[in-house]
Design an enzyme around this catalytic site. Structure first.
Site, PDB file in Angstrom:
ATOM      1  N   TYR A  47       1.096  -1.266   0.085  1.00 24.81           N
ATOM      2  CA  TYR A  47       0.032   0.249   0.065  1.00 24.81           C
ATOM      3  C   TYR A  47       0.939   1.287   0.204  1.00 24.81           C
ATOM      4  O   TYR A  47       2.211   1.225   0.173  1.00 24.81           O
ATOM      5  CB  TYR A  47      -0.906  -0.087   1.185  1.00 24.81           C
ATOM      6  CG  TYR A  47      -0.511   0.251   2.677  1.00 24.81           C
ATOM      7  CD1 TYR A  47       0.492  -0.669   3.268  1.00 24.81           C
ATOM      8  CD2 TYR A  47      -0.450   1.576   3.089  1.00 24.81           C
ATOM      9  CE1 TYR A  47       1.024  -0.221   4.508  1.00 24.81           C
ATOM     10  CE2 TYR A  47       0.139   1.898   4.391  1.00 24.81           C
ATOM     11  CZ  TYR A  47       0.860   0.845   4.903  1.00 24.81           C
ATOM     12  OH  TYR A  47       1.594   1.360   6.325  1.00 24.81           O
ATOM     13  N   ARG A  92       8.107   4.370  -4.381  1.00 28.67           N
ATOM     14  CA  ARG A  92       8.123   3.594  -3.208  1.00 28.67           C
ATOM     15  C   ARG A  92       7.199   2.299  -3.617  1.00 28.67           C
ATOM     16  O   ARG A  92       7.393   1.234  -3.215  1.00 28.67           O
ATOM     17  CB  ARG A  92       7.803   4.336  -2.098  1.00 28.67           C
ATOM     18  CG  ARG A  92       8.001   3.425  -0.799  1.00 28.67           C
ATOM     19  CD  ARG A  92       8.036   4.261   0.409  1.00 28.67           C
ATOM     20  NE  ARG A  92       6.554   4.828   0.717  1.00 28.67           N
ATOM     21  CZ  ARG A  92       6.225   5.894   1.865  1.00 28.67           C
ATOM     22  NH1 ARG A  92       7.216   6.015   2.517  1.00 28.67           N
ATOM     23  NH2 ARG A  92       5.146   6.025   1.889  1.00 28.67           N
ATOM     24  N   ARG A  94      -7.244 -21.617  -1.251  1.00 29.39           N
ATOM     25  CA  ARG A  94      -6.256 -20.899  -0.597  1.00 29.39           C
ATOM     26  C   ARG A  94      -5.030 -21.676  -0.781  1.00 29.39           C
ATOM     27  O   ARG A  94      -5.106 -22.833  -0.434  1.00 29.39           O
ATOM     28  CB  ARG A  94      -6.573 -20.801   0.933  1.00 29.39           C
ATOM     29  CG  ARG A  94      -5.488 -20.164   1.891  1.00 29.39           C
ATOM     30  CD  ARG A  94      -6.153 -20.464   3.459  1.00 29.39           C
ATOM     31  NE  ARG A  94      -4.998 -19.895   4.266  1.00 29.39           N
ATOM     32  CZ  ARG A  94      -3.910 -20.494   4.658  1.00 29.39           C
ATOM     33  NH1 ARG A  94      -3.561 -21.632   4.236  1.00 29.39           N
ATOM     34  NH2 ARG A  94      -3.024 -19.812   5.386  1.00 29.39           N
ATOM     35  N   HIS A 108      -0.570 -20.871  -0.548  1.00 34.63           N
ATOM     36  CA  HIS A 108       0.513 -20.042  -0.274  1.00 34.63           C
ATOM     37  C   HIS A 108       1.114 -19.724  -1.729  1.00 34.63           C
ATOM     38  O   HIS A 108       1.535 -18.572  -1.944  1.00 34.63           O
ATOM     39  CB  HIS A 108       1.668 -20.606   0.635  1.00 34.63           C
ATOM     40  CG  HIS A 108       1.400 -20.731   1.917  1.00 34.63           C
ATOM     41  ND1 HIS A 108       0.064 -21.164   2.461  1.00 34.63           N
ATOM     42  CD2 HIS A 108       1.949 -19.948   2.926  1.00 34.63           C
ATOM     43  CE1 HIS A 108       0.103 -21.083   3.761  1.00 34.63           C
ATOM     44  NE2 HIS A 108       1.198 -20.216   4.272  1.00 34.63           N
ATOM     45  N   LYS A 129       6.228  -1.491   2.000  1.00 35.03           N
ATOM     46  CA  LYS A 129       5.017  -1.025   2.716  1.00 35.03           C
ATOM     47  C   LYS A 129       3.941  -2.182   2.413  1.00 35.03           C
ATOM     48  O   LYS A 129       3.048  -1.894   1.724  1.00 35.03           O
ATOM     49  CB  LYS A 129       4.909   0.091   2.056  1.00 35.03           C
ATOM     50  CG  LYS A 129       4.067   1.012   3.054  1.00 35.03           C
ATOM     51  CD  LYS A 129       4.270   2.478   2.655  1.00 35.03           C
ATOM     52  CE  LYS A 129       3.046   3.273   3.279  1.00 35.03           C
ATOM     53  NZ  LYS A 129       3.103   3.583   4.795  1.00 35.03           N
ATOM     54  N   GLU A 134      12.773   2.599  13.874  1.00 34.40           N
ATOM     55  CA  GLU A 134      11.882   3.487  13.525  1.00 34.40           C
ATOM     56  C   GLU A 134      10.704   3.546  14.587  1.00 34.40           C
ATOM     57  O   GLU A 134      10.598   2.812  15.592  1.00 34.40           O
ATOM     58  CB  GLU A 134      11.263   3.392  12.156  1.00 34.40           C
ATOM     59  CG  GLU A 134      10.542   2.020  12.050  1.00 34.40           C
ATOM     60  CD  GLU A 134      10.106   1.898  10.302  1.00 34.40           C
ATOM     61  OE1 GLU A 134       9.858   2.789   9.670  1.00 34.40           O
ATOM     62  OE2 GLU A 134       9.877   0.598   9.920  1.00 34.40           O
TER      63      GLU A 134
HETATM   64  N1  PMP Z   1       7.610   3.842   8.861  1.00 32.08           N
HETATM   65  C1  PMP Z   1       6.555   3.144   8.940  1.00 32.08           C
HETATM   66  C2  PMP Z   1       6.484   1.874   9.498  1.00 32.08           C
HETATM   67  C3  PMP Z   1       5.380   3.840   8.557  1.00 32.08           C
HETATM   68  O1  PMP Z   1       4.185   3.267   8.624  1.00 32.08           O
HETATM   69  C4  PMP Z   1       5.379   5.272   8.195  1.00 32.08           C
HETATM   70  C5  PMP Z   1       4.061   6.005   7.759  1.00 32.08           C
HETATM   71  N2  PMP Z   1       3.539   5.430   6.425  1.00 32.08           N
HETATM   72  C6  PMP Z   1       6.540   5.726   8.152  1.00 32.08           C
HETATM   73  C7  PMP Z   1       7.623   5.262   8.253  1.00 32.08           C
HETATM   74  C8  PMP Z   1       6.584   7.252   7.549  1.00 32.08           C
HETATM   75  O2  PMP Z   1       6.504   7.300   6.121  1.00 32.08           O
HETATM   76  P1  PMP Z   1       5.717   8.555   5.481  1.00 32.08           P
HETATM   77  O3  PMP Z   1       6.671   9.933   5.902  1.00 32.08           O
HETATM   78  O4  PMP Z   1       6.136   8.443   4.040  1.00 32.08           O
HETATM   79  O5  PMP Z   1       4.702   8.881   5.810  1.00 32.08           O
END
Ligand code: PMP
Length: 287
Positions: free
Chosen positions: A31, A50, A103, A105, A150, A182
């Site tokens: 996403y 991205r 279903r 994998h 993502k 993070e």
């Molecule tokens: N790390 C994670 C795990 C996130 O979910 C997000 C938000 N999408 C970010 C960092 C920050 O990304 P962005 O600045 O593109 O929103």
């Protein structure tokens, strides 16, 4: 509300996906979330780049060219009756077709990805919320080793974020092997003695679009900054801690695990960076 599903704009209630969709059954998809200011998507090319990286990471062919994405996203934005939006884009590996296991994998052959998009009003922090800052908790980063994808399978991030919510806080700051990675849904910056520091992009974190903008602004405005691994002790001994994301923008973390960060109020560099970010947004909106 008009949403987008597989080539069509539909009222939300009419947008339907099979219960066998691999997004539903496996969390097999990726996403993006694009902030839109006054009808203009912010850094759309970077988001689409991205998205391509995430699709490559899960071995799913991109169903659209950049031009096609751009067109569809602009159409979705134009259909909303609010100006500041957060556009959510999801691509899953789709639904098995007749004759395939319900279903399995293994990736199914000959299946079209499911593309779903919707826009919501973008709610960013008010100046009063920014002036107050937020608290955070810390936790061991127990996610997989491909956090730069993502992926929609966000279970680990949800469990980690909930630890913060349960403590009455806004974010969970994650540490892996003694180093900062993070936040559960944000990137984390550390300030010490006037130097802004951020961990280097790697497969252990998502490289935020906001993260990139913050580093660009630091460079453009001669704010001392460093991108390097950050040890846990530096996080705990910071003068300032920030969380950054498209919706949180630059938000000061004023307490970590109940211990004040620096003076326990948003620091001067957080406020300066947020002001630079707001000006930058205004410029983008006018361009
Ligand atoms: N790390 C994670 C795990 C996130 O979910 C997000 C938000 N999408 C970010 C960092 C920050 O990304 P962005 O600045 O593109 O929103």
């Amino acid at each position: 509300m008009s949403v987008y599903l597989n080539g069509q704009f539909l009222p939300l209630a009419e947008a339907k996906v099979s219960v066998l969709d691999r997004g539903f059954v496996f969390g097999d998809g990726v996403y993006e979330l694009v902030p839109v200011y006054s009808g203009k998507p912010f850094r759309l090319d970077a988001h689409l780049h991205r998205l391509q990286f995430s699709l490559d990471g899960i071995r799913l062919a991109n169903p659209h060219s950049v031009a096609e994405w751009r067109e569809r996203i602009l159409q979705l934005i134009a259909r909303q009756d609010f100006a500041d939006q957060s556009v959510y884009i999801q691509v899953t590996r789709g639904t098995p077709v007749e004759g395939q296991p319900l279903r399995d994998h293994a990736f199914p052959h000959g299946v079209s990805p499911t593309v779903f998009m919707f826009a919501q009003p973008l709610v960013t922090a008010t100046p009063a919320q920014k002036a107050a800052g937020v608290c955070a908790v810390s936790a061991l980063d127990n996610r997989w080793l491909r956090c730069n994808i993502k992926a929609i399978s966000l279970l680990a991030n949800l469990l980690l974020r909930q630890q913060a919510v349960d403590a009455g806080c806004a974010e969970t700051v994650m540490l892996r092997d003694g180093f900062l990675t993070e936040g559960a849904a944000s990137n984390i910056f550390v300030v010490k003695d006037g130097v802004v520091r951020a961990p280097p992009p790697s497969s252990l974190m998502l490289t935020g679009i906001t993260y990139d903008v913050v580093l660009e602004l630091a460079a453009a405005h001669d704010i001392p900054h460093e991108v390097r691994a950050i040890a846990e002790a530096e996080v705990r001994g910071a003068d300032e801690l920030w969380m950054t994301s498209s919706t949180k923008e630059i938000m000061a973390i004023v307490a970590l695990d109940g211990v004040p960060v620096g003076a326990g109020v948003p620091g001067p560099l957080a406020m300066r960076m947020d002001a630079l970010y707001q000006t930058f947004k205004q410029q983008v909106m006018r361009s």
